[in-house]
Design a protein around this motif. Sequence first.
Motif, PDB file in Angstrom:
ATOM      1  N   GLY A 178       0.690  -1.260   0.073  1.00 47.69           N
ATOM      2  CA  GLY A 178       0.107  -0.113   0.055  1.00 47.69           C
ATOM      3  C   GLY A 178       0.727   1.278   0.057  1.00 47.69           C
ATOM      4  N   CYS A 179       2.205   1.202  -0.570  1.00 44.04           N
ATOM      5  CA  CYS A 179       2.942   2.419  -0.313  1.00 44.04           C
ATOM      6  C   CYS A 179       2.605   3.289  -1.511  1.00 44.04           C
ATOM      7  CB  CYS A 179       4.318   1.960  -0.005  1.00 44.04           C
ATOM      8  SG  CYS A 179       4.990   1.162  -1.656  1.00 44.04           S
ATOM      9  N   PHE A 180       2.407   2.626  -2.663  1.00 50.23           N
ATOM     10  CA  PHE A 180       2.017   3.560  -4.124  1.00 50.23           C
ATOM     11  C   PHE A 180       3.157   4.214  -4.302  1.00 50.23           C
ATOM     12  CE2 PHE A 180      -2.091   2.808  -1.961  1.00 50.23           C
ATOM     13  CZ  PHE A 180      -2.459   1.762  -2.719  1.00 50.23           C
ATOM     14  N   GLY A 181       4.494   3.903  -4.068  1.00 52.48           N
ATOM     15  CA  GLY A 181       5.575   4.712  -4.383  1.00 52.48           C
ATOM     16  C   GLY A 181       5.790   6.149  -3.982  1.00 52.48           C
ATOM     17  N   MET A 182       5.179   6.196  -2.919  1.00 54.26           N
ATOM     18  CA  MET A 182       4.965   7.515  -2.191  1.00 54.26           C
ATOM     19  C   MET A 182       6.614   8.117  -1.797  1.00 54.26           C
ATOM     20  SD  MET A 182       2.335   9.382  -2.386  1.00 54.26           S
ATOM     21  CE  MET A 182       1.924   8.824  -4.094  1.00 54.26           C
ATOM     22  N   HIS A 183       7.340   7.215  -1.637  1.00 57.36           N
ATOM     23  CA  HIS A 183       8.805   7.352  -1.164  1.00 57.36           C
ATOM     24  C   HIS A 183       9.434   8.508  -2.283  1.00 57.36           C
ATOM     25  CE1 HIS A 183       9.129   3.762  -3.628  1.00 57.36           C
ATOM     26  NE2 HIS A 183      10.145   4.429  -4.008  1.00 57.36           N
ATOM     27  N   GLU A 184       9.359   8.322  -3.496  1.00 59.03           N
ATOM     28  CA  GLU A 184       9.727   9.074  -4.552  1.00 59.03           C
ATOM     29  C   GLU A 184       9.217  10.349  -4.392  1.00 59.03           C
ATOM     30  OE1 GLU A 184      12.420   8.921  -6.535  1.00 59.03           O
ATOM     31  OE2 GLU A 184      12.826   6.830  -6.085  1.00 59.03           O
ATOM     32  N   TRP A 185       8.131  10.417  -4.011  1.00 59.96           N
ATOM     33  CA  TRP A 185       7.388  11.786  -3.893  1.00 59.96           C
ATOM     34  C   TRP A 185       7.924  12.633  -2.708  1.00 59.96           C
ATOM     35  CZ3 TRP A 185       3.107  13.485  -7.242  1.00 59.96           C
ATOM     36  CH2 TRP A 185       3.035  12.629  -8.198  1.00 59.96           C
ATOM     37  N   ALA A 186       8.052  11.790  -1.546  1.00 62.49           N
ATOM     38  CA  ALA A 186       8.642  12.358  -0.472  1.00 62.49           C
ATOM     39  C   ALA A 186       9.853  12.894  -0.617  1.00 62.49           C
ATOM     40  CB  ALA A 186       8.463  11.513   0.775  1.00 62.49           C
ATOM     41  N   MET A 187      10.699  12.372  -1.495  1.00 64.59           N
ATOM     42  CA  MET A 187      12.049  12.965  -1.836  1.00 64.59           C
ATOM     43  C   MET A 187      12.241  14.252  -2.372  1.00 64.59           C
ATOM     44  SD  MET A 187      13.962   9.393  -3.107  1.00 64.59           S
ATOM     45  CE  MET A 187      13.804   7.962  -2.115  1.00 64.59           C
ATOM     46  N   VAL A 188      10.879  14.678  -3.047  1.00 64.66           N
ATOM     47  CA  VAL A 188      10.742  16.198  -3.565  1.00 64.66           C
ATOM     48  C   VAL A 188       9.766  16.993  -2.968  1.00 64.66           C
ATOM     49  CG1 VAL A 188      11.531  14.993  -6.020  1.00 64.66           C
ATOM     50  CG2 VAL A 188       9.139  15.374  -5.212  1.00 64.66           C
ATOM     51  N   TYR A 189       9.315  16.536  -1.897  1.00 62.34           N
ATOM     52  CA  TYR A 189       8.196  17.130  -1.306  1.00 62.34           C
ATOM     53  C   TYR A 189       8.680  18.575  -0.801  1.00 62.34           C
ATOM     54  CZ  TYR A 189       4.764  18.056   2.636  1.00 62.34           C
ATOM     55  OH  TYR A 189       3.884  18.516   3.223  1.00 62.34           O
ATOM     56  N   ARG A 190       7.930  19.705  -1.078  1.00 66.67           N
ATOM     57  CA  ARG A 190       8.177  20.883  -0.806  1.00 66.67           C
ATOM     58  C   ARG A 190       9.629  21.494  -1.399  1.00 66.67           C
ATOM     59  NH1 ARG A 190       3.375  23.083   0.312  1.00 66.67           N
ATOM     60  NH2 ARG A 190       2.180  21.863   1.911  1.00 66.67           N
ATOM     61  N   GLN A 191      10.002  20.954  -2.435  1.00 65.26           N
ATOM     62  CA  GLN A 191      11.196  21.301  -3.256  1.00 65.26           C
ATOM     63  C   GLN A 191      10.807  22.092  -4.631  1.00 65.26           C
ATOM     64  OE1 GLN A 191      13.984  17.756  -3.712  1.00 65.26           O
ATOM     65  NE2 GLN A 191      15.336  18.812  -1.731  1.00 65.26           N
ATOM     66  N   THR A 192      11.710  23.192  -5.024  1.00 64.93           N
ATOM     67  CA  THR A 192      11.259  23.643  -6.363  1.00 64.93           C
ATOM     68  C   THR A 192      11.998  22.639  -7.427  1.00 64.93           C
ATOM     69  OG1 THR A 192      13.467  24.642  -6.365  1.00 64.93           O
ATOM     70  CG2 THR A 192      11.512  25.854  -4.950  1.00 64.93           C
ATOM     71  N   GLN A 193      11.704  22.814  -8.795  1.00 66.76           N
ATOM     72  CA  GLN A 193      12.198  22.338  -9.768  1.00 66.76           C
ATOM     73  C   GLN A 193      13.570  22.430  -9.477  1.00 66.76           C
ATOM     74  OE1 GLN A 193      10.618  20.419 -12.396  1.00 66.76           O
ATOM     75  NE2 GLN A 193      12.962  19.761 -12.639  1.00 66.76           N
ATOM     76  N   ASP A 194      14.436  23.415  -9.349  1.00 62.10           N
ATOM     77  CA  ASP A 194      15.703  23.307  -9.425  1.00 62.10           C
ATOM     78  C   ASP A 194      16.404  22.531  -7.959  1.00 62.10           C
ATOM     79  OD1 ASP A 194      15.923  25.139 -11.503  1.00 62.10           O
ATOM     80  OD2 ASP A 194      16.001  26.842 -10.269  1.00 62.10           O
ATOM     81  N   GLU A 195      15.551  22.363  -6.921  1.00 59.42           N
ATOM     82  CA  GLU A 195      16.080  21.612  -5.718  1.00 59.42           C
ATOM     83  C   GLU A 195      16.111  20.154  -6.071  1.00 59.42           C
ATOM     84  OE1 GLU A 195      15.312  24.714  -2.297  1.00 59.42           O
ATOM     85  OE2 GLU A 195      13.641  23.699  -3.181  1.00 59.42           O
ATOM     86  N   VAL A 196      15.211  19.945  -6.793  1.00 59.54           N
ATOM     87  CA  VAL A 196      15.045  18.130  -6.640  1.00 59.54           C
ATOM     88  C   VAL A 196      16.201  17.757  -7.235  1.00 59.54           C
ATOM     89  CG1 VAL A 196      12.581  18.486  -6.839  1.00 59.54           C
ATOM     90  CG2 VAL A 196      13.937  18.239  -8.974  1.00 59.54           C
ATOM     91  N   ARG A 197      16.300  16.151  -7.036  1.00 59.80           N
ATOM     92  CA  ARG A 197      17.745  15.433  -7.246  1.00 59.80           C
ATOM     93  C   ARG A 197      17.917  15.398  -8.687  1.00 59.80           C
ATOM     94  NH1 ARG A 197      18.576   9.393  -5.062  1.00 59.80           N
ATOM     95  NH2 ARG A 197      20.963   9.411  -5.673  1.00 59.80           N
ATOM     96  N   HIS A 198      16.735  14.862  -9.715  1.00 57.35           N
ATOM     97  CA  HIS A 198      16.791  14.973 -10.981  1.00 57.35           C
ATOM     98  C   HIS A 198      16.382  16.284 -11.620  1.00 57.35           C
ATOM     99  CE1 HIS A 198      17.989  10.735 -10.468  1.00 57.35           C
ATOM    100  NE2 HIS A 198      16.889  10.472  -9.694  1.00 57.35           N
ATOM    101  N   ASN A 199      16.911  17.241 -11.482  1.00 53.49           N
ATOM    102  CA  ASN A 199      16.278  18.338 -11.947  1.00 53.49           C
ATOM    103  C   ASN A 199      16.625  18.771 -13.357  1.00 53.49           C
ATOM    104  OD1 ASN A 199      19.005  19.182 -12.187  1.00 53.49           O
ATOM    105  ND2 ASN A 199      19.210  20.312 -10.147  1.00 53.49           N
TER     106      ASN A 199
END
Length: 301
Positions: free
Chosen positions: A124-145
């Motif tokens: 039941g996780c539905f891949g939310m871990h990847e979403w939590a890795m960009v939570y409240r970040q801008t496009q420039d801040e995300v890992r794969h920007n």
Amino acid sequence: MTVPAATVAVLPPAVWRARRAAHEERVDRWLVPHLARRRTGVKHPVEDFLFTYYSYRPAQLRRWHPGAGVTLDGADVTGFGRDYRAVADGVTVDTGALWQRRGESVAWIHELLTRTAARPAHLGCFGMHEWAMVYRQTQDEVRHNAWPLRLSPAETADTVEANRIRCSHFDAYRFFTAPARPLNLLRPTRETQAANEQPGCLHANMDLYKWAYKLSPLVPAELVADCFELAREIRTLDMRASPYDLAALGCPPVRVETPEGRSEYAVLQRGFADRAALLRARLIAECRRHLPARERSTAVP
């Protein structure tokens, strides 16, 4: 100390050389494109992940090992390295020396895998871990920007907040953004890894590749490659279900922000969990060959 596994098979030159060639041909399908991208500085967030996140180098993945308990007839020990010893018929993995250096690691891997296998799979996780890795970040801040997000930062945050996050995998959780960590129902740590990991987790199943290569050359190279192949497919789902738009790379999104996408994700996750269970069982069996009887009997809680 455990008794080293006895030699149970002697492979004639034609057989072991054919196995080695087949292994090299198989992994070259993955290695050649990666090495070409590396030479030209081109990044691929899906295909290159296993070579950057994990410590096993391409040359190590390509190197064939028969596994413990096998003698390679007519082989020269100088061509196989310090983990092998010469015997009358050829060369074999030096299980005694390997146990001296890595016995504790084998025991730890065995305990982690057996405890994970004993738990029910949670899907039941539905891949939310990847979403939590960009939570409240801008496009420039995300890992794969270099790659756009499918939704706006606000919509991405809404998706995280609307879904229950129950990530049990420490090496995923540690990449959560600071604001996302309190939203997770669990607080996994390295120390509690064996108590938390469960067989439905995509990252735990990707990590079978890591445990396979850490057991190498006690395990056959073909098993390491099997785990790599599964991890590669899991990584593709991981990124298809992520907030990134990777359609240009041939990775159409699994829209887990929708009920239909979550249903699709759960079906695919179940299929990977079933395949991973077979590989996990093979790795456990390989560990058990080298552990003292007392440790084998007490590993499962």
